[in-house]
Motif scaffolding. Structure first.
Motif, PDB file in Angstrom:
ATOM      1  N   THR A  33      25.334  -0.101 -21.284  1.00  0.00           N
ATOM      2  CA  THR A  33      24.928  -0.867 -20.073  1.00  0.00           C
ATOM      3  C   THR A  33      23.555  -1.669 -20.921  1.00  0.00           C
ATOM      4  N   ILE A  34      23.667  -3.113 -20.550  1.00  0.00           N
ATOM      5  CA  ILE A  34      22.592  -4.061 -20.932  1.00  0.00           C
ATOM      6  C   ILE A  34      21.833  -4.215 -19.876  1.00  0.00           C
ATOM      7  N   TYR A  35      20.488  -4.206 -20.057  1.00  0.00           N
ATOM      8  CA  TYR A  35      19.515  -4.343 -18.770  1.00  0.00           C
ATOM      9  C   TYR A  35      18.500  -5.453 -19.331  1.00  0.00           C
ATOM     10  N   VAL A  36      18.371  -6.492 -18.327  1.00  0.00           N
ATOM     11  CA  VAL A  36      17.390  -7.537 -18.560  1.00  0.00           C
ATOM     12  C   VAL A  36      16.678  -7.617 -17.048  1.00  0.00           C
ATOM     13  N   LYS A  37      15.405  -8.003 -17.373  1.00  0.00           N
ATOM     14  CA  LYS A  37      14.453  -8.473 -16.457  1.00  0.00           C
ATOM     15  C   LYS A  37      13.242  -9.243 -16.813  1.00  0.00           C
ATOM     16  N   GLY A  38      12.783  -9.870 -15.605  1.00  0.00           N
ATOM     17  CA  GLY A  38      11.368 -10.697 -15.949  1.00  0.00           C
ATOM     18  C   GLY A  38      10.159  -9.729 -16.343  1.00  0.00           C
ATOM     19  N   SER A  39       9.470 -10.091 -17.107  1.00  0.00           N
ATOM     20  CA  SER A  39       8.203  -9.090 -17.105  1.00  0.00           C
ATOM     21  C   SER A  39       7.391  -9.094 -16.082  1.00  0.00           C
ATOM     22  N   ASN A  40       7.191  -7.523 -15.817  1.00  0.00           N
ATOM     23  CA  ASN A  40       6.303  -7.046 -14.578  1.00  0.00           C
ATOM     24  C   ASN A  40       7.000  -7.631 -13.434  1.00  0.00           C
ATOM     25  N   CYS A  41       8.334  -7.941 -13.603  1.00  0.00           N
ATOM     26  CA  CYS A  41       9.317  -8.202 -12.347  1.00  0.00           C
ATOM     27  C   CYS A  41      10.226  -7.186 -12.059  1.00  0.00           C
ATOM     28  N   THR A  42      10.886  -6.988 -10.595  1.00  0.00           N
ATOM     29  CA  THR A  42      11.609  -5.710 -10.476  1.00  0.00           C
ATOM     30  C   THR A  42      12.992  -5.961 -10.497  1.00  0.00           C
ATOM     31  N   ASP A  43      13.340  -7.269 -10.325  1.00  0.00           N
ATOM     32  CA  ASP A  43      14.796  -7.868 -10.515  1.00  0.00           C
ATOM     33  C   ASP A  43      15.303  -7.624 -11.882  1.00  0.00           C
ATOM     34  N   VAL A  44      16.499  -6.803 -11.846  1.00  0.00           N
ATOM     35  CA  VAL A  44      17.096  -6.365 -12.982  1.00  0.00           C
ATOM     36  C   VAL A  44      18.596  -6.926 -13.064  1.00  0.00           C
ATOM     37  N   VAL A  45      19.133  -7.688 -14.166  1.00  0.00           N
ATOM     38  CA  VAL A  45      20.508  -7.936 -14.236  1.00  0.00           C
ATOM     39  C   VAL A  45      20.793  -7.050 -15.367  1.00  0.00           C
ATOM     40  N   THR A  46      22.440  -6.671 -15.152  1.00  0.00           N
ATOM     41  CA  THR A  46      23.010  -5.843 -16.056  1.00  0.00           C
ATOM     42  C   THR A  46      24.431  -6.402 -16.559  1.00  0.00           C
ATOM     43  N   THR A  47      24.960  -5.871 -17.528  1.00  0.00           N
ATOM     44  CA  THR A  47      26.396  -6.090 -17.985  1.00  0.00           C
ATOM     45  C   THR A  47      26.864  -4.996 -18.895  1.00  0.00           C
ATOM     46  N   ARG A  48      28.075  -4.827 -18.841  1.00  0.00           N
ATOM     47  CA  ARG A  48      28.745  -3.615 -19.724  1.00  0.00           C
ATOM     48  C   ARG A  48      29.000  -4.333 -21.025  1.00  0.00           C
ATOM     49  N   PHE A  49      28.764  -3.551 -22.326  1.00  0.00           N
ATOM     50  CA  PHE A  49      29.077  -4.180 -23.559  1.00  0.00           C
ATOM     51  C   PHE A  49      29.627  -3.184 -24.357  1.00  0.00           C
ATOM     52  N   LEU A  50      30.581  -3.108 -25.253  1.00  0.00           N
ATOM     53  CA  LEU A  50      31.415  -2.359 -26.126  1.00  0.00           C
ATOM     54  C   LEU A  50      30.934  -2.709 -27.195  1.00  0.00           C
ATOM     55  N   HIS A  51      29.901  -1.951 -28.065  1.00  0.00           N
ATOM     56  CA  HIS A  51      29.420  -2.110 -29.238  1.00  0.00           C
ATOM     57  C   HIS A  51      30.413  -1.276 -30.311  1.00  0.00           C
ATOM     58  N   PHE A  52      30.754  -2.166 -31.436  1.00  0.00           N
ATOM     59  CA  PHE A  52      31.643  -1.539 -32.312  1.00  0.00           C
ATOM     60  C   PHE A  52      31.528  -2.497 -33.415  1.00  0.00           C
TER      61      PHE A  52
END
Length: 627
Positions: free
Chosen positions: A525-544
């Motif tokens: 599961t990949i997590y990305v958010k703004g620095s010092n911010c609380t909103d987080v967006v995610t996505t699932r990724f199969l790493h092969f």
């Protein structure tokens, strides 16, 4: 015509007179004074050829052709054969002509002309100019035949030779040289005309080619000088020295005339002369002269001939040169003017008083022509009103006050970030005592609440000191995950927008880089958010990914060829071969790991091949087993 450079040589002909009558002759040129020419032949001007009057020559006229032996032409050029190409001798005429002779093969006469209007018992000078036109560097070379001309004076019956002389041989040269020849003779009682003849003494052939010009007859008399009582021949005066008076005397040397009769003349230009009525003595007193005037005397052996230009001669000229002094110059107040009689001009002396030095920059000096001195004027500029932070120094170069000092404005910058949907407080912190605040938005508080990105400025001051604080507020956007990709063992997260983002694969530990290195294969599961911010967006990724090598040495690192994550695909098949194509291991829809053995025996270091079929897509490659 253009004046041709000539080397002039004067040739004196010794003349002996042979006649049945008594003939008196003088050798060479006239040594005394001469009268005006009574006969001149310069052969005119124009272009092309022309003929002599009938009876003037025994030679044939070339009539437009090149003059061969025994031919002549009157022309403004000698541009025939290989002769020198020269203009005529007469100075300052245009297309002046000359007599051009190609001598005959036998000697003989080539020019004959009567001279009339002579005076009896009078001495005359005949002269003419000749040039050898055969170049020594031409076709004839050094063997060119020289020219040799005789001059003869015959009586008007053409039976008695009165005088003669010869030029002698005149050889060819590398450059043309006009030469003058002359003789002096005296007419007999009753004799008023003679015949002039010119003869070729040489022979025709290669050379003996000549040109003749400027034939002149004029009377010849004593050498007659003229002077005042101080033996001056010229007097130079300034106009302030007029009117001028003096006495003049003419003095003949008695070498030609035995008796002397006089007529005084005067001229204002030295060219046009008029008789001075009643002045017929050897001496004259002149007076009342205010302008430049020239004086001379006509002299003859008889009173009847004194005004006959064919019989008389004129003395040297006495010049009274009067230079106009001009009006007195306009003077400056410090100048004086005196007359210089040597230069006939005004000498101005005096120097303007030196301009004062050491003036202040605001002062100027003006010369006063009434007092003949310098007036100084000017006032120093007033010092300007200054602000509390300014100082002033007077600049003597620009003659102005230089104001120094800038209002002490302390520029400060702060850079802040704003999470989407949140507010932040901008605090204007300052060390200025008793400050006032003025925000660009109009607020006058020490802080400003903002909820949007932008640039906010506040001026903080106390009337003298001032600080401008600029807040740059940047809004951090909610990241948008565009893609996630595997590059070998690395996971790379790409966003479609740009911002100060942080990244995580576990939702706990965040990093600023979007690259995760040395990641095992698997489902993340990949997590990305703004620095010092609380909103987080995610996505699932199969790493092969397929490892490029493994080292089964039980050190805990890369001990197996492990295709982690393959089991997460819907369908998968794995086939493993050695380099000879032998199947070593295979799986289907299951995890895959190989320890480098076959039937329990370790395989050697080598490259091994695999075939993967994932979700129906076939992939072939190889990896290395290292021992």
């Amino acid at each position: 015509m253009k004046k041709y450079f000539k080397t002039l040589k004067t040739i004196i002909i010794c003349v002996a007179f042979f006649s049945t009558k008594i003939v008196v002759a003088q050798l060479g040129f006239c040594n005394g004074n001469s009268g005006d020419p009574i006969f001149t032949e310069n052969f005119g001007v124009g272009t092309g050829q022309s003929a002599l009057p009938a009876g003037t020559t025994t030679y044939a006229y070339a009539n437009g052709a090149e003059p061969n032996d025994g031919f002549y032409t009157v022309s403004n050029t000698t541009n025939y054969f290989d002769w020198f190409t020269i203009p005529d001798h007469t100075p300052d005429d245009t297309n002046g002509k000359m007599l051009v002779i190609n001598s005959d093969f036998t000697s003989g006469e080539f020019y004959n002309t009567p001279i009339s209007g002579l005076c009896v018992n009078t001495t005359y000078e005949f002269s003419s100019w000749l040039v050898n036109i055969t170049p020594s560097t031409g076709f004839c070379g050094a063997n060119a035949i020289p020219i040799n001309v005789s001059f003869e004076i015959w009586d008007n019956t053409d039976t008695n030779l009165l005088a003669s002389g010869s030029t002698g041989d005149i050889g060819s040269t590398t450059t043309p040289n006009w030469m003058q020849f002359g003789l002096v003779f005296q007419t007999l009682p009753g004799q008023t005309s003679v015949i002039l003849k010119m003869k070729n003494n040489g022979v025709g052939g290669c050379g003996n080619d000549l040109a003749i010009d400027d034939i002149v007859f004029k009377s010849c008399g004593d050498n007659i000088t003229i002077s005042d009582a101080s033996n001056n021949a010229t007097v130079n005066l300034c106009s302030n020295q007029t009117p001028y008076s003096t006495s003049l005397t003419v003095t003949p040397d008695n070498t030609v005339f035995s008796t002397h009769f006089y007529q005084w003349e005067e001229s204002s230009d030295g060219t046009i002369w008029s008789d001075i009525i009643g002045e017929i003595n050897q001496n004259i007193t002149i007076s009342g002269i205010n302008t430049t005037t020239y004086y001379r005397a006509k002299v003859a052996q008889s009173a009847a001939n004194v005004n006959n230009s064919s019989c008389n001669v004129v003395s040297e000229v006495f010049e009274v040169v009067v230079t106009d002094l001009g009006i007195a110059p306009t003077l400056a107040c410090w100048e004086t003017a005196t007359i210089n009689t040597t230069t006939c001009s005004w000498d101005i002396t005096g120097t303007q008083p030196i301009a004062p030095t050491g003036l202040a920059c605001w002062e100027s000096a003006t010369f006063n022509t009434v007092t003949c001195s310098w007036d100084i004027a000017g006032v120093q500029p007033n010092q300007p009103v200054l602000a509390c932070w300014e100082s002033a120094i007077f600049n003597t170069t620009s003659c102005n006050w230089d104001v120094f000092g800038d209002q002490p404005i302390d520029n400060q910058e702060e850079f802040l970030t704003l999470c989407q949907g949140e507010n932040i407080s901008l605090q204007a912190l300052t060390a200025i005592t008793s400050p006032t605040y003025l925000w660009g938005t109009g607020e006058i508080t020490s802080f400003l609440e903002v909820g949007t990105a932008g640039v906010y400025a506040v001026q903080v001051g106390n009337g003298c000191l001032s600080t401008i604080i600029t807040f740059t507020v940047t809004q951090i956007e909610i990241p948008i995950i565009e893609s996630v990709e595997s590059i070998e063992s690395a996971i790379i997260v790409n966003t479609s927008n740009i911002g100060d983002f942080q990244y995580s694969v576990d939702g706990v530990n965040y990093q600023n880089s979007n690259v995760f290195s040395d990641m095992e294969g698997g489902l993340y599961t990949i997590y990305v958010k703004g620095s010092n911010c609380t909103d987080v967006v995610t996505t699932r990724f199969l790493h092969f990914y397929v490892p490029q090598f493994f080292t089964p040495n039980n050190d805990g690192y890369h001990d197996t060829f492990d295709l982690k994550g393959i089991a997460h695909f819907e369908t998968s098949e794995v086939y493993l071969f050695d380099r000879f194509g032998k199947l070593l291991k295979s799986t289907k829809n299951a995890p895959f790991a190989w320890n480098g053995t076959f039937n329990g025996s370790p395989l050697p270091t080598s490259d091994y091949w695999y075939v993967l079929i994932i979700n129906g897509q076939r992939r072939v490659g190889h990896f290395t087993l290292k021992r």
